[in-house]
Write a protein that holds these residues in place. Structure first.
Motif, PDB file in Angstrom:
ATOM      1  N   PRO A 294       0.823  -1.210   0.000  1.00  0.00           N
ATOM      2  CA  PRO A 294       0.000   0.000   0.000  1.00  0.00           C
ATOM      3  C   PRO A 294       0.862   1.267   0.000  1.00  0.00           C
ATOM      4  CG  PRO A 294       0.138  -0.940   2.210  1.00  0.00           C
ATOM      5  CD  PRO A 294       0.988  -1.808   1.334  1.00  0.00           C
ATOM      6  N   VAL A 295       0.403   2.283  -0.717  1.00  0.00           N
ATOM      7  CA  VAL A 295       1.030   3.603  -0.635  1.00  0.00           C
ATOM      8  C   VAL A 295      -0.094   4.589  -0.349  1.00  0.00           C
ATOM      9  CG1 VAL A 295       3.024   3.165  -2.127  1.00  0.00           C
ATOM     10  CG2 VAL A 295       0.853   3.834  -3.168  1.00  0.00           C
ATOM     11  N   ILE A 296       0.211   5.633   0.395  1.00  0.00           N
ATOM     12  CA  ILE A 296      -0.853   6.576   0.780  1.00  0.00           C
ATOM     13  C   ILE A 296      -0.712   7.851  -0.049  1.00  0.00           C
ATOM     14  CG2 ILE A 296      -1.858   7.902   2.690  1.00  0.00           C
ATOM     15  CD1 ILE A 296      -0.815   5.735   4.576  1.00  0.00           C
ATOM     16  N   ALA A 297      -1.829   8.238  -0.670  1.00  0.00           N
ATOM     17  CA  ALA A 297      -1.806   9.422  -1.537  1.00  0.00           C
ATOM     18  C   ALA A 297      -2.841  10.432  -1.075  1.00  0.00           C
ATOM     19  CB  ALA A 297      -2.113   9.019  -2.973  1.00  0.00           C
ATOM     20  N   GLN A 298      -2.488  11.714  -1.224  1.00  0.00           N
ATOM     21  CA  GLN A 298      -3.504  12.750  -1.000  1.00  0.00           C
ATOM     22  C   GLN A 298      -4.513  12.701  -2.137  1.00  0.00           C
ATOM     23  OE1 GLN A 298      -2.919  16.995  -0.888  1.00  0.00           O
ATOM     24  NE2 GLN A 298      -1.301  16.718   0.637  1.00  0.00           N
TER      25      GLN A 298
ATOM     26  N   CYS B  64       6.359  15.761  -4.075  1.00  0.00           N
ATOM     27  CA  CYS B  64       6.821  15.736  -2.676  1.00  0.00           C
ATOM     28  C   CYS B  64       6.661  17.117  -2.065  1.00  0.00           C
ATOM     29  CB  CYS B  64       8.284  15.314  -2.596  1.00  0.00           C
ATOM     30  SG  CYS B  64       8.540  13.624  -3.097  1.00  0.00           S
ATOM     31  N   GLN B  65       6.986  18.152  -2.853  1.00  0.00           N
ATOM     32  CA  GLN B  65       6.844  19.517  -2.351  1.00  0.00           C
ATOM     33  C   GLN B  65       5.390  19.779  -1.942  1.00  0.00           C
ATOM     34  OE1 GLN B  65       9.445  21.806  -2.075  1.00  0.00           O
ATOM     35  NE2 GLN B  65       7.964  23.012  -0.937  1.00  0.00           N
ATOM     36  N   GLN B  66       4.456  19.257  -2.724  1.00  0.00           N
ATOM     37  CA  GLN B  66       3.028  19.453  -2.421  1.00  0.00           C
ATOM     38  C   GLN B  66       2.523  18.511  -1.333  1.00  0.00           C
ATOM     39  OE1 GLN B  66       0.409  19.489  -5.940  1.00  0.00           O
ATOM     40  NE2 GLN B  66       2.227  19.829  -7.171  1.00  0.00           N
ATOM     41  N   GLY B  67       3.363  17.579  -0.907  1.00  0.00           N
ATOM     42  CA  GLY B  67       2.931  16.645   0.139  1.00  0.00           C
ATOM     43  C   GLY B  67       1.906  15.641  -0.338  1.00  0.00           C
ATOM     44  N   ILE B  68       1.907  15.331  -1.642  1.00  0.00           N
ATOM     45  CA  ILE B  68       0.936  14.367  -2.182  1.00  0.00           C
ATOM     46  C   ILE B  68       1.194  12.979  -1.607  1.00  0.00           C
ATOM     47  CG2 ILE B  68       0.280  13.183  -4.336  1.00  0.00           C
ATOM     48  CD1 ILE B  68       0.464  15.953  -5.681  1.00  0.00           C
ATOM     49  N   CYS B  69       2.450  12.684  -1.329  1.00  0.00           N
ATOM     50  CA  CYS B  69       2.811  11.404  -0.716  1.00  0.00           C
ATOM     51  C   CYS B  69       4.222  11.535  -0.155  1.00  0.00           C
ATOM     52  CB  CYS B  69       2.747  10.282  -1.751  1.00  0.00           C
ATOM     53  SG  CYS B  69       3.825  10.575  -3.156  1.00  0.00           S
ATOM     54  N   SER B  70       4.661  10.505   0.531  1.00  0.00           N
ATOM     55  CA  SER B  70       6.029  10.538   1.060  1.00  0.00           C
ATOM     56  C   SER B  70       6.993  10.198  -0.077  1.00  0.00           C
ATOM     57  CB  SER B  70       6.171   9.517   2.186  1.00  0.00           C
ATOM     58  OG  SER B  70       6.136   8.216   1.628  1.00  0.00           O
ATOM     59  N   PRO B  71       8.248  10.637   0.007  1.00  0.00           N
ATOM     60  CA  PRO B  71       9.215  10.285  -1.049  1.00  0.00           C
ATOM     61  C   PRO B  71       9.335   8.771  -1.251  1.00  0.00           C
ATOM     62  CG  PRO B  71      10.133  12.002   0.351  1.00  0.00           C
ATOM     63  CD  PRO B  71       8.839  11.570   0.993  1.00  0.00           C
ATOM     64  N   SER B  72       9.296   7.999  -0.159  1.00  0.00           N
ATOM     65  CA  SER B  72       9.483   6.556  -0.362  1.00  0.00           C
ATOM     66  C   SER B  72       8.243   5.933  -1.007  1.00  0.00           C
ATOM     67  CB  SER B  72       9.875   5.854   0.934  1.00  0.00           C
ATOM     68  OG  SER B  72       8.801   5.875   1.814  1.00  0.00           O
ATOM     69  N   ASP B  73       7.039   6.404  -0.634  1.00  0.00           N
ATOM     70  CA  ASP B  73       5.835   5.892  -1.308  1.00  0.00           C
ATOM     71  C   ASP B  73       5.845   6.269  -2.785  1.00  0.00           C
ATOM     72  OD1 ASP B  73       4.818   4.562   0.835  1.00  0.00           O
ATOM     73  OD2 ASP B  73       3.061   5.839   1.141  1.00  0.00           O
ATOM     74  N   LEU B  74       6.371   7.445  -3.091  1.00  0.00           N
ATOM     75  CA  LEU B  74       6.398   7.860  -4.494  1.00  0.00           C
ATOM     76  C   LEU B  74       7.262   6.891  -5.317  1.00  0.00           C
ATOM     77  CD1 LEU B  74       6.446  11.411  -5.834  1.00  0.00           C
ATOM     78  CD2 LEU B  74       7.781   9.679  -6.952  1.00  0.00           C
ATOM     79  N   ASP B  75       8.469   6.639  -4.844  1.00  0.00           N
ATOM     80  CA  ASP B  75       9.358   5.742  -5.603  1.00  0.00           C
ATOM     81  C   ASP B  75       8.781   4.329  -5.700  1.00  0.00           C
ATOM     82  OD1 ASP B  75      11.153   7.614  -6.363  1.00  0.00           O
ATOM     83  OD2 ASP B  75      12.790   6.970  -5.074  1.00  0.00           O
ATOM     84  N   THR B  76       8.209   3.848  -4.592  1.00  0.00           N
ATOM     85  CA  THR B  76       7.614   2.503  -4.605  1.00  0.00           C
ATOM     86  C   THR B  76       6.461   2.430  -5.604  1.00  0.00           C
ATOM     87  OG1 THR B  76       8.141   2.263  -2.276  1.00  0.00           O
ATOM     88  CG2 THR B  76       6.472   0.778  -3.147  1.00  0.00           C
ATOM     89  N   ALA B  77       5.576   3.421  -5.550  1.00  0.00           N
ATOM     90  CA  ALA B  77       4.389   3.400  -6.414  1.00  0.00           C
ATOM     91  C   ALA B  77       4.788   3.429  -7.881  1.00  0.00           C
ATOM     92  CB  ALA B  77       3.486   4.590  -6.084  1.00  0.00           C
ATOM     93  N   VAL B  78       5.782   4.229  -8.221  1.00  0.00           N
ATOM     94  CA  VAL B  78       6.167   4.352  -9.631  1.00  0.00           C
ATOM     95  C   VAL B  78       6.886   3.078 -10.105  1.00  0.00           C
ATOM     96  CG1 VAL B  78       7.635   5.621 -11.247  1.00  0.00           C
ATOM     97  CG2 VAL B  78       6.188   6.858  -9.635  1.00  0.00           C
ATOM     98  N   ARG B  79       7.722   2.509  -9.255  1.00  0.00           N
ATOM     99  CA  ARG B  79       8.411   1.272  -9.674  1.00  0.00           C
ATOM    100  C   ARG B  79       7.396   0.156  -9.894  1.00  0.00           C
ATOM    101  NH1 ARG B  79      10.766  -1.233  -6.314  1.00  0.00           N
ATOM    102  NH2 ARG B  79      10.832   0.209  -4.571  1.00  0.00           N
ATOM    103  N   LEU B  80       6.484   0.005  -8.929  1.00  0.00           N
ATOM    104  CA  LEU B  80       5.529  -1.112  -9.041  1.00  0.00           C
ATOM    105  C   LEU B  80       4.379  -0.805 -10.007  1.00  0.00           C
ATOM    106  CD1 LEU B  80       5.271  -2.209  -5.284  1.00  0.00           C
ATOM    107  CD2 LEU B  80       6.669  -3.210  -7.097  1.00  0.00           C
ATOM    108  N   GLY B  81       3.942   0.444 -10.041  1.00  0.00           N
ATOM    109  CA  GLY B  81       2.769   0.793 -10.856  1.00  0.00           C
ATOM    110  C   GLY B  81       3.126   1.057 -12.308  1.00  0.00           C
TER     111      GLY B  81
END
Ligand code: NAI
Length: 506
Positions: A180-184, A433-450
């Protein structure tokens, strides 16, 4: 401690609902299926059971387990049958009014603690929940297709969703075997937002005729390690899907230039040139295979000119090593001789600008992309300027093809293909990340897997050097005067201080 929801309802049993039902049963839940198209839920149940039977045949599951899993799935005959569910996930048609009406109906029949999740990919969770009377328990649970294989899910709280509900879905996603990754609750959430850079920048490069379709795809596959080039990827997805997503994210962000779509795909969509599904897209398809032209053979040249390298070239020492390995005659004087091939390796600037600023003879000046370490790439990319002589281009081509590595030659543009596309990917991610849409680690995970990128965008930025990415963007902005390339504060501040892009602030 939360283990799993005992009883889960899935509404809408198309491509997504079936996959969600499968992994929910695998997580130990009893699953009820509902669809408003007669026979659809039964069909879904049979199809999912057949998947397990197939796994049992292959020995990946025991026969007893396969039938126990199948027994967990039942078909509901009406919405009222879902009244005892602890979680209901809807994967019906992507329409705000219809999803809102469904949420209201679900609030009326389920317990106040029932979690109501939506698999929407493009609608606002807050908007779907508004007016339902149970905004605290409505949440986004965004899976990717095919659900059992795409092991990531975005959990998206609306403005009024309780944090405990998010935690429950995060735990449940893990029970399902997903990350799971958490997104705004923002347009495109994480994956469809971060994914805007790859295709749109490639389309701009194509639109400027910097390189042709196959060259752009070859460069991004071979230099960076993307599984598919951006144009091949659009052919696979189909422009009927990808172009509207580009437009939707662009308009939802009130015409933010970073997401600007392209007239190229708008026209192709209008002409039904959609990709694989229509037999022609950026490539033509014969029996399902793309027709591709092989790389042109490098010219055979008996005597190569001496080579002079600009002192401002990126990775200059590495470039010298490469030239030495090719037994090139290297000139080391302050200025090139009248015969020399002049090599420049700019970051973000075009070859033309470098030749003009460094007062080099443009007719003999050729650029090489040295953003990435040569040893890490499977292709070299050279760029000519409008004045480059054909014999100098051919000399550079023959020189860099000596060890058999493919060479692509493009027209110069601000940044080479790889520089433009990678800088854009990193910059959009940094701004998320600047907008706080998600954490940096969730961002990298989501893009690699998604999205299956070889690196998460922030890890990629760190690999390239945040300072180098910043330099590419500053120079692209100078060349194009386009706010599209303005660096995000997240990248600018970390790049200036030499900090990792994954670094959080206190
Ligand atoms: P689909 O068209 O394959 O399936 C939708 C199903 O919902 C159909 O069986 C239809 O009969 C049923 N349905 C429609 N309205 C209904 C209603 N009011 N009540 C009960 N059943 C209803 O669509 P797909 O691709 O499975 O997408 C479903 C949802 O998932 C959409 O919101 C979509 O945006 C989202 N999504 C789709 C992805 C994809 O790649 N296909 C990826 C991520 C999210």
């Amino acid at each position: 401690m939360f283990s799993a929801f005992d009883s889960v309802g899935v509404i809408g049993t198309g491509a997504m609902g079936r996959g969600i039902a499968q992994i929910a049963a695998q997580a130990g839940s009893r699953v009820k299926l509902l669809d408003n198209q007669p026979g659809m839920a039964d069909q879904a149940r049979s199809q999912v059971s057949a998947q397990w039977a197939k796994l049992a045949e292959k020995g990946k599951l025991s026969g007893a387990d396969a039938s126990a899993l199948a027994d967990r799935i039942s078909v509901a005959s009406s919405l009222a049958d879902l009244s005892d569910c602890q979680l209901v996930v809807e994967a019906i048609v992507e329409n705000l009014d219809i999803k809102r009406a469904l949420m209201k109906d679900l609030v009326a029949i389920t317990a106040p603690t029932t979690v109501l999740a939506t698999n929407t990919s493009s609608l606002s969770i807050t908007a779907i929940a508004a007016g339902s009377g149970r905004e605290s328990h409505i949440v986004g649970f965004h899976f990717f297709n095919p659900v059992p294989l795409m092991k990531v899910v975005e959990v998206i709280p609306g403005l009024k969703t309780q944090p405990a509900v998010v935690e429950q879905l995060v735990s449940y996603a893990k029970c399902m075997g997903h990350t799971p990754v958490i997104a705004q609750d923002t347009p495109g959430f994480i994956v469809n937002h971060a994914g805007r850079a790859y295709g749109t920048e490639a389309l701009r490069i194509l639109g400027e005729r910097v390189a042709d379709i196959a060259t752009i795809d070859n460069i991004l596959r071979d230099q960076v390690g993307f599984k598919l080039g951006p144009l091949e990827l659009m052919d696979l997805t189909g422009l009927d899907v990808s172009h509207p997503v580009m437009e939707s994210v662009y308009h939802q962000y009130y015409q933010e230039p970073r997401y600007r779509p392209s007239v190229i795909t708008a026209q192709r969509l209008a002409g039904n040139v959609l990709g694989r599904k229509t037999g022609s897209g950026f490539y033509n398809y014969v029996d399902g295979a793309a027709e591709k032209v092989a790389d042109a053979k490098p010219p055979a040249i008996t005597e190569l000119p001496p080579v002079w390298v600009s002192p401002k070239a990126a990775r200059r020492q590495e470039l010298y090593q490469l030239l030495k390995g090719f037994n090139a005659r290297i000139e080391t004087a302050a200025a090139p001789s009248a015969q020399a091939l002049i090599l420049v390796a700019p970051l973000g600037f075009d070859v033309t600008t470098v030749a003009a600023v460094e007062r080099l003879d443009p007719t003999r000046t050729v650029g090489i992309d040295m953003l990435l370490d040569d040893a890490s790439t499977r292709r070299r990319v050279l760029a000519t300027n409008p004045a480059t002589r054909a014999d100098m281009r051919d000399a550079a081509w023959a020189l860099f093809a000596q060890d058999g590595k493919p060479v692509s030659i493009i027209r110069d543009s601000g940044g080479f293909v790889t520089q433009r596309v990678l800088a854009h990917i990193v910059n959009i991610a940094a701004d998320m990340c600047q907008q706080g849409i998600c954490s940096p680690s969730d961002l990298d995970t989501a893009v690699r897997l998604g999205l299956g990128y070889p690196h998460g965008p922030l890890a990629l930025g760190d690999l390239l050097g945040p300072g180098n990415v910043l330099e590419v963007l500053f120079n692209l902005q100078t060349v194009y005067g386009d706010p599209r390339y303005r660096p995000s504060p997240w990248l600018r501040r970390r790049g200036a201080l030499g900090l990792s892009l994954a670094q959080q602030e206190i």
